[in-house]
Write a protein that holds these residues in place. Sequence first.
Motif, PDB file in Angstrom:
ATOM      1  N   GLY A 280       0.807  -1.216   0.000  1.00 45.04           N
ATOM      2  CA  GLY A 280       0.000   0.000   0.000  1.00 45.04           C
ATOM      3  C   GLY A 280       0.836   1.259   0.000  1.00 45.04           C
ATOM      4  O   GLY A 280       2.069   1.208  -0.011  1.00 45.04           O
ATOM      5  N   LYS A 281       0.145   2.393  -0.024  1.00 48.15           N
ATOM      6  CA  LYS A 281       0.839   3.690  -0.062  1.00 48.15           C
ATOM      7  C   LYS A 281       0.244   4.639   0.968  1.00 48.15           C
ATOM      8  O   LYS A 281      -0.924   4.530   1.317  1.00 48.15           O
ATOM      9  CB  LYS A 281       0.689   4.323  -1.450  1.00 48.15           C
TER      10      LYS A 281
ATOM     11  N   GLU B 293      -1.267   7.472   1.012  1.00 50.73           N
ATOM     12  CA  GLU B 293      -1.972   8.494   0.238  1.00 50.73           C
ATOM     13  C   GLU B 293      -3.469   8.358   0.481  1.00 50.73           C
ATOM     14  O   GLU B 293      -3.929   7.373   1.070  1.00 50.73           O
ATOM     15  CB  GLU B 293      -1.640   8.378  -1.260  1.00 50.73           C
ATOM     16  N   ALA B 294      -4.228   9.349   0.030  1.00 50.54           N
ATOM     17  CA  ALA B 294      -5.673   9.365   0.281  1.00 50.54           C
ATOM     18  C   ALA B 294      -6.329   8.097  -0.240  1.00 50.54           C
ATOM     19  O   ALA B 294      -5.977   7.611  -1.326  1.00 50.54           O
ATOM     20  CB  ALA B 294      -6.300  10.581  -0.396  1.00 50.54           C
ATOM     21  N   ASN B 295      -7.252   7.573   0.495  1.00 53.60           N
ATOM     22  CA  ASN B 295      -8.032   6.374   0.152  1.00 53.60           C
ATOM     23  C   ASN B 295      -7.243   5.068   0.198  1.00 53.60           C
ATOM     24  O   ASN B 295      -7.744   4.016  -0.174  1.00 53.60           O
ATOM     25  CB  ASN B 295      -8.686   6.494  -1.242  1.00 53.60           C
ATOM     26  N   ASP B 296      -5.970   5.156   0.592  1.00 52.71           N
ATOM     27  CA  ASP B 296      -5.144   3.940   0.656  1.00 52.71           C
ATOM     28  C   ASP B 296      -4.658   3.757   2.089  1.00 52.71           C
ATOM     29  O   ASP B 296      -4.860   4.637   2.952  1.00 52.71           O
ATOM     30  CB  ASP B 296      -3.946   4.073  -0.296  1.00 52.71           C
TER      31      ASP B 296
ATOM     32  N   LEU C 109     -11.155   2.412   2.369  1.00 53.71           N
ATOM     33  CA  LEU C 109     -12.359   1.623   2.638  1.00 53.71           C
ATOM     34  C   LEU C 109     -11.930   0.198   3.020  1.00 53.71           C
ATOM     35  O   LEU C 109     -10.786  -0.208   2.787  1.00 53.71           O
ATOM     36  CB  LEU C 109     -13.260   1.590   1.405  1.00 53.71           C
ATOM     37  N   ASP C 110     -12.890  -0.563   3.563  1.00 48.10           N
ATOM     38  CA  ASP C 110     -12.565  -1.906   4.072  1.00 48.10           C
ATOM     39  C   ASP C 110     -11.913  -2.808   3.012  1.00 48.10           C
ATOM     40  O   ASP C 110     -10.992  -3.561   3.307  1.00 48.10           O
ATOM     41  CB  ASP C 110     -13.831  -2.597   4.608  1.00 48.10           C
ATOM     42  N   TYR C 111     -12.427  -2.745   1.752  1.00 51.67           N
ATOM     43  CA  TYR C 111     -11.884  -3.640   0.719  1.00 51.67           C
ATOM     44  C   TYR C 111     -10.390  -3.377   0.504  1.00 51.67           C
ATOM     45  O   TYR C 111      -9.611  -4.314   0.268  1.00 51.67           O
ATOM     46  CB  TYR C 111     -12.660  -3.477  -0.602  1.00 51.67           C
TER      47      TYR C 111
END
Lengths: 89, 292
Positions: free
Chosen positions: A10-11, A13-16, A71-73
């Motif tokens: 992952g990173k 950053e937003a949404n991650d 998000l959870d996914y």
Amino acid sequence: MRITKSSEAGKQEANDIFIWLEPNEKEEIEIKLESVVKLQFGKQIEKVIRETLAKLGVTSASVTAWDGGALDYAIRARVETAVRRAGEV
Amino acid sequence: MSDLRRSMLFVPGFRPGMLQNSSIYGADSIIFDLEDSVAVTEKDAARVLVRNILQELDFSGIEMVVRINPVTDSPFGEEDVAEIAGVRPDAFMLPKADEEGIRVLADMLDEIEQKEGFEQESIKIFALVESTSAVLNLCSIAKASTRLAGIMLGAEDLTAELGIKRTLQGNELLYARSHLAMVCKSAGIDAIDTPFGDVEDREGLEYDASQAKSLGLTGKAAIHPRQVGTINRLFSPSPEEVIYAGKVVAAVREAEKEGKGVLALDGKMVDAPVAARAEKVLKQAKLAGIEV
């Protein structure tokens, strides 16, 4: 199953979410979480991380997570990738 | 998923923010990309992310396609399919497609669908043709699998191979586009045009997409959400076309009642091909949500 090798996915950053897995001397899952939404969703993020590790059979690991509102996914995907990269799946 | 494929929007498979927001721009199809937009070191992460989002988020009403890596000369393509087919995307897009690659992919899907208990051939294939040999072999490619729902032209690799530049006029793509339109029409599948690379140039996109439509292509790839609206508009019937088609269909029905075989409308003869085209325009308009 114990995590015996460090890995990441992952990173930051937003949404991650950036997940860093390390071996834990104790037979437990230890989570250090930083999140832009920790106040609102910190417990839920930790729950998703724990559930994903349990589903993959991981019983011992130290997890450091920097969350940008994933998000959870995405949390599940990043945890699974980190475990695979640690060579445990 | 609908039968309408005016716009097919590419979305990098590694960015959760882009993936989860991709459904709001009005694209008929969304292509989650595991190939060119994903670094080799992140292929594993991207395929897990794409599998999870398809499993957990609701994209109903939109055709969900995953562009995999090549299955014949890349170590990643087979892993992409093995990871993702189980969550049943509507289709896989095969880059650098040739007959062999399509057959290999179709065989893999046969096996997975049987194992998972999915309806046979429920997962479709889009072929991305990007080489001179693929353009010349389009007839064989179109027949390589009954799973094929459409063929997309990839002009960047094609013009690079030819050693020519892409231009705004697009004359360099005239043969490939015309051939693609003919082959796809004959095979009963969609002919999708290559993306327009300059996302800032709206007039250029408008001209490029109009050229493709005039040659018989049925839709166009988008590489940025801001291109979707223009593409949808250009590949939908215009209000004038819808009004005229409505008049034609009404006139044909009236003539049938009266037992007339041939009729004229506004001084022009209406025969079977004109009537069929009018029916098609009205069907496309309905699918596009245009009042008929």
